[in-house]
Motif scaffolding. Sequence first.
Motif, short mmCIF file in Angstrom:
data_model
loop_
_atom_site.label_atom_id
_atom_site.label_comp_id
_atom_site.label_asym_id
_atom_site.label_seq_id
_atom_site.Cartn_x
_atom_site.Cartn_y
_atom_site.Cartn_z
N GLY A 125 0.82 -1.20 0.00
CA GLY A 125 0.00 0.00 0.00
C GLY A 125 0.85 1.25 0.00
O GLY A 125 2.08 1.19 0.04
N SER A 126 0.18 2.39 -0.01
CA SER A 126 0.91 3.64 -0.17
C SER A 126 1.82 3.94 1.02
O SER A 126 2.82 4.63 0.88
CB SER A 126 -0.07 4.80 -0.38
OG SER A 126 -0.91 4.90 0.75
N GLU A 127 1.49 3.39 2.17
CA GLU A 127 2.35 3.61 3.34
C GLU A 127 3.74 3.01 3.14
O GLU A 127 4.71 3.47 3.73
CB GLU A 127 1.74 2.96 4.59
CG GLU A 127 0.45 3.61 5.05
CD GLU A 127 -0.21 2.76 6.13
OE1 GLU A 127 0.50 1.94 6.76
OE2 GLU A 127 -1.42 2.91 6.33
N ALA A 128 3.81 1.97 2.34
CA ALA A 128 5.09 1.28 2.14
C ALA A 128 6.01 2.05 1.21
O ALA A 128 7.18 1.71 1.07
CB ALA A 128 4.85 -0.12 1.59
N VAL A 129 5.49 3.08 0.57
CA VAL A 129 6.30 3.84 -0.38
C VAL A 129 6.90 5.05 0.32
O VAL A 129 6.38 6.15 0.25
CB VAL A 129 5.47 4.29 -1.59
CG1 VAL A 129 6.36 4.97 -2.61
CG2 VAL A 129 4.80 3.08 -2.24
N ALA B 22 12.57 3.55 1.77
CA ALA B 22 12.25 2.17 1.37
C ALA B 22 12.48 1.98 -0.12
O ALA B 22 13.02 0.95 -0.55
CB ALA B 22 10.80 1.84 1.74
N VAL B 23 12.08 2.97 -0.91
CA VAL B 23 12.26 2.86 -2.35
C VAL B 23 13.74 2.81 -2.69
O VAL B 23 14.19 1.96 -3.47
CB VAL B 23 11.57 4.03 -3.08
CG1 VAL B 23 11.95 4.05 -4.55
CG2 VAL B 23 10.06 3.92 -2.93
N LEU C 177 5.84 10.31 -6.03
CA LEU C 177 4.47 9.78 -6.02
C LEU C 177 3.71 10.19 -7.28
O LEU C 177 2.93 9.41 -7.82
CB LEU C 177 3.72 10.27 -4.78
CG LEU C 177 4.12 9.60 -3.47
CD1 LEU C 177 3.30 10.11 -2.32
CD2 LEU C 177 3.98 8.07 -3.58
N ALA C 178 3.95 11.41 -7.74
CA ALA C 178 3.29 11.85 -8.97
C ALA C 178 3.71 10.97 -10.14
O ALA C 178 2.88 10.56 -10.96
CB ALA C 178 3.62 13.31 -9.24
#
Lengths: 244, 244
Positions: free
Chosen positions: A24-28, A32-33, A55-56
């Motif tokens: 999910g978006s929390e993992a990004v 982390a990336v 994110l965009a």
Amino acid sequence: MNEGRRAARRQVLRVAAKLLEEGGSEAVSTRAVAAAAGITAPALYRMFDDKDGLLAELAAYGFEMYLAEKREALALTPDDPVADLYRGWDLHVDFGVRHPAFYMLMYGTARPGRRPPAADEAHALLVRLLGRAADAGRLRVPVEQATRVIHAATTGATLALIGEEPSERDLTTSARLRDTVIASVITDSPASSGSDLASRALALDAALHTALTTGPPAAGAGAGVPLRDTETALLREWLRQLAG
Amino acid sequence: MNEGRRAARRQVLRVAAKLLEEGGSEAVSTRAVAAAAGITAPALYRMFDDKDGLLAELAAYGFEMYLAEKREALALTPDDPVADLYRGWDLHVDFGVRHPAFYMLMYGTARPGRRPPAADEAHALLVRLLGRAADAGRLRVPVEQATRVIHAATTGATLALIGEEPSERDLTTSARLRDTVIASVITDSPASSGSDLASRALALDAALHTALTTGPPAAGAGAGVPLRDTETALLREWLRQLAG
DNA sequence: TGTACATCAGTGAACGCGCGTTCACTGATGTAC
DNA sequence: TGTACATCAGTGAACGCGCGTTCACTGATGTAC
């Protein structure tokens, strides 16, 4: 070597997409990336302005996936604009169910006015689909109106499905809503006597729109329409009055 | 002194609601809520299990607001179940537009299966509304089916509105979708010859459902229905077949 | 009524963590003469 | 072809911050005898 740079970016986006789909978006997070991509944090910041930029671009990556799927699937069908509307609906919902985290990022309406710019392309595809239906005299309402209604309904159906436990997901609600909403926007047949006036007016309106926006590149606006701009505007207003 | 404890909790939730409405869900951190409420962090943790617990209660608070508004507004109208469906739609959309951050928390579909339990109450209200329409013989499809379709469409219309810039919000899309979807679910009149069989079958089905779920409290299931449970189940299956 | 004790809401302070982001620097690549 | 310099992607390390949460403790309230 700009080639390699772009490939590296692409690879980072692929990794970020994997994190998104799995957690999910929390993992990004930027850290982390970077870690998952095997690069350091400053290297990530050299590729993307900041987290919002990442994110965009990730949303744009999702829209790319979505549009590629949709274009491919629609290219396979014969040239039936109304059937394409039904297929388009199902493809949208199916994409959302298969990629819920991407879907939330793309259509989840974070904040008012915060819609990712890449969404415009997907929007344009729906407009094009409906424009073709209007060209064929199958539309009962103006393209823009149909776009809004279909978009809202499709999104609602998809989010409702995503919100359900995967085991109890049931596509019949989506199908029912699809049939109802699309039927409310098209006419059964181009020659059906009663509403013929309306659908023909809308067909002409759609053709005018096409001519205005896709004329010869070198020419100015309205180059393909032998009327003055003000005349065209008035004509289109009348056409819309005829339609509804 | 349990009274005071509940009042204190209530006050903290009011403060959290203000933070939510002003800054979105990001603004609701345990520290921010405690500070804004004028209490220390451990005091907050004595009131709510943890952050998830706080957010769950905040969502419940939102559903309370929503349901209070809706019940009050619907109580004012005469007893016309179909008109209530239209009003119910508009009240839902209006609540979402006035409280977008709450709406996202309540209907924003964080994760699959992560729906706040308080949502069930709002769901039950829609079921009751549709049940009354079925009682009056105005429903063309089973209550549950109508609930799903209307819920998905309403949510989609509301989220689309929330996603737009406040200045360019346009309620006509919601109204059009509302009319289309509700019309697809009701019959024009209880005495309309053709679909009379279907709507009467569904009216009976709805009455059976009511009798089964709201019978005398002391009695067991099905106390108000003079048939065995298996017989009732089979009867209802036939009724649904007659309906569709 | 008065004392001794138990309960428990609330305090002040800190925990450790992951986050987004930036610093000074290195080393490789490309360019100019 | 060879040297001197400029560019710039990437490194290692750290910044400060806000977060959720918990510790040991205080002081007020309620209860038992």
